[in-house]
Design a protein around this motif. Structure first.
Motif, mmCIF file in Angstrom:
data_model
loop_
_atom_site.group_PDB
_atom_site.id
_atom_site.type_symbol
_atom_site.label_atom_id
_atom_site.label_comp_id
_atom_site.label_asym_id
_atom_site.label_seq_id
_atom_site.Cartn_x
_atom_site.Cartn_y
_atom_site.Cartn_z
ATOM 1 N N ILE A 39 0.841 -1.199 0.000
ATOM 2 C CA ILE A 39 0.000 0.000 0.000
ATOM 3 C C ILE A 39 0.876 1.250 0.000
ATOM 4 C CG2 ILE A 39 -1.667 1.333 1.354
ATOM 5 C CD1 ILE A 39 -2.818 -1.450 2.243
ATOM 6 N N ALA A 40 1.958 1.230 0.763
ATOM 7 C CA ALA A 40 2.883 2.376 0.790
ATOM 8 C C ALA A 40 3.450 2.625 -0.604
ATOM 9 C CB ALA A 40 4.001 2.141 1.802
ATOM 10 N N GLU A 41 3.795 1.572 -1.318
ATOM 11 C CA GLU A 41 4.320 1.713 -2.681
ATOM 12 C C GLU A 41 3.246 2.272 -3.615
ATOM 13 O OE1 GLU A 41 6.785 1.659 -6.027
ATOM 14 O OE2 GLU A 41 7.216 1.714 -3.889
ATOM 15 N N ALA A 42 2.003 1.802 -3.479
ATOM 16 C CA ALA A 42 0.913 2.312 -4.311
ATOM 17 C C ALA A 42 0.665 3.796 -4.031
ATOM 18 C CB ALA A 42 -0.365 1.505 -4.063
ATOM 19 N N VAL A 43 0.746 4.200 -2.771
ATOM 20 C CA VAL A 43 0.582 5.609 -2.406
ATOM 21 C C VAL A 43 1.710 6.436 -3.003
ATOM 22 C CG1 VAL A 43 0.676 7.232 -0.453
ATOM 23 C CG2 VAL A 43 -0.783 5.201 -0.322
ATOM 24 N N ARG A 44 2.958 5.939 -2.903
ATOM 25 C CA ARG A 44 4.104 6.654 -3.460
ATOM 26 C C ARG A 44 3.942 6.864 -4.962
ATOM 27 N NH1 ARG A 44 8.284 6.088 -6.416
ATOM 28 N NH2 ARG A 44 7.945 3.883 -6.813
ATOM 29 N N ARG A 45 3.537 5.818 -5.668
ATOM 30 C CA ARG A 45 3.353 5.921 -7.120
ATOM 31 C C ARG A 45 2.232 6.879 -7.473
ATOM 32 N NH1 ARG A 45 3.976 -0.254 -9.397
ATOM 33 N NH2 ARG A 45 6.165 -0.497 -8.821
ATOM 34 N N SER A 46 1.137 6.831 -6.714
ATOM 35 C CA SER A 46 0.006 7.721 -6.963
ATOM 36 C C SER A 46 0.403 9.179 -6.754
ATOM 37 C CB SER A 46 -1.163 7.356 -6.047
ATOM 38 O OG SER A 46 -2.270 8.172 -6.315
ATOM 39 N N LYS A 47 1.154 9.447 -5.679
ATOM 40 C CA LYS A 47 1.630 10.814 -5.428
ATOM 41 C C LYS A 47 2.559 11.271 -6.544
ATOM 42 C CE LYS A 47 1.462 11.047 -0.385
ATOM 43 N NZ LYS A 47 2.307 11.173 0.826
ATOM 44 N N GLN A 48 3.423 10.387 -6.998
ATOM 45 C CA GLN A 48 4.338 10.718 -8.088
ATOM 46 C C GLN A 48 3.561 11.059 -9.354
ATOM 47 O OE1 GLN A 48 6.688 7.430 -9.634
ATOM 48 N NE2 GLN A 48 8.361 8.817 -10.135
#
Length: 79
Positions: A39-48
């Protein structure tokens, strides 16, 4: 998490593929930590992605300037 700040943890219900869940249990995978990392990785990608969309005009403008004028301070490069 790579952050030094620890946040409170809270129980959550998730629906997961049953075969994957059984395999993870058999391998001793910590599912809470693994889900959190995913989930942290998905959030990071979404923010990017959002940042890129919000700044697309500035990026395009900068790229156009370089295409027309070359890199600023290019003559001072020593490599």
């Amino acid at each position: 998490m790579t952050e030094s700040i620890k946040h409170a943890r809270r129980p959550t219900n998730l629906s997961l593929d049953s075969a994957l869940l059984e395999e993870a249990r058999a391998l001793g995978v910590n599912m809470s930590r693994s889900a959190e990392a995913g989930i942290a990785e998905a959030v990071r990608r979404s923010k990017q992605q959002r940042w890129l969309q919000a700044n697309q005009a500035a990026l395009d403008s900068s790229n156009e300037y370089v295409a027309l004028n070359g890199l600023p301070l290019y003559r001072h490069r020593q490599f």
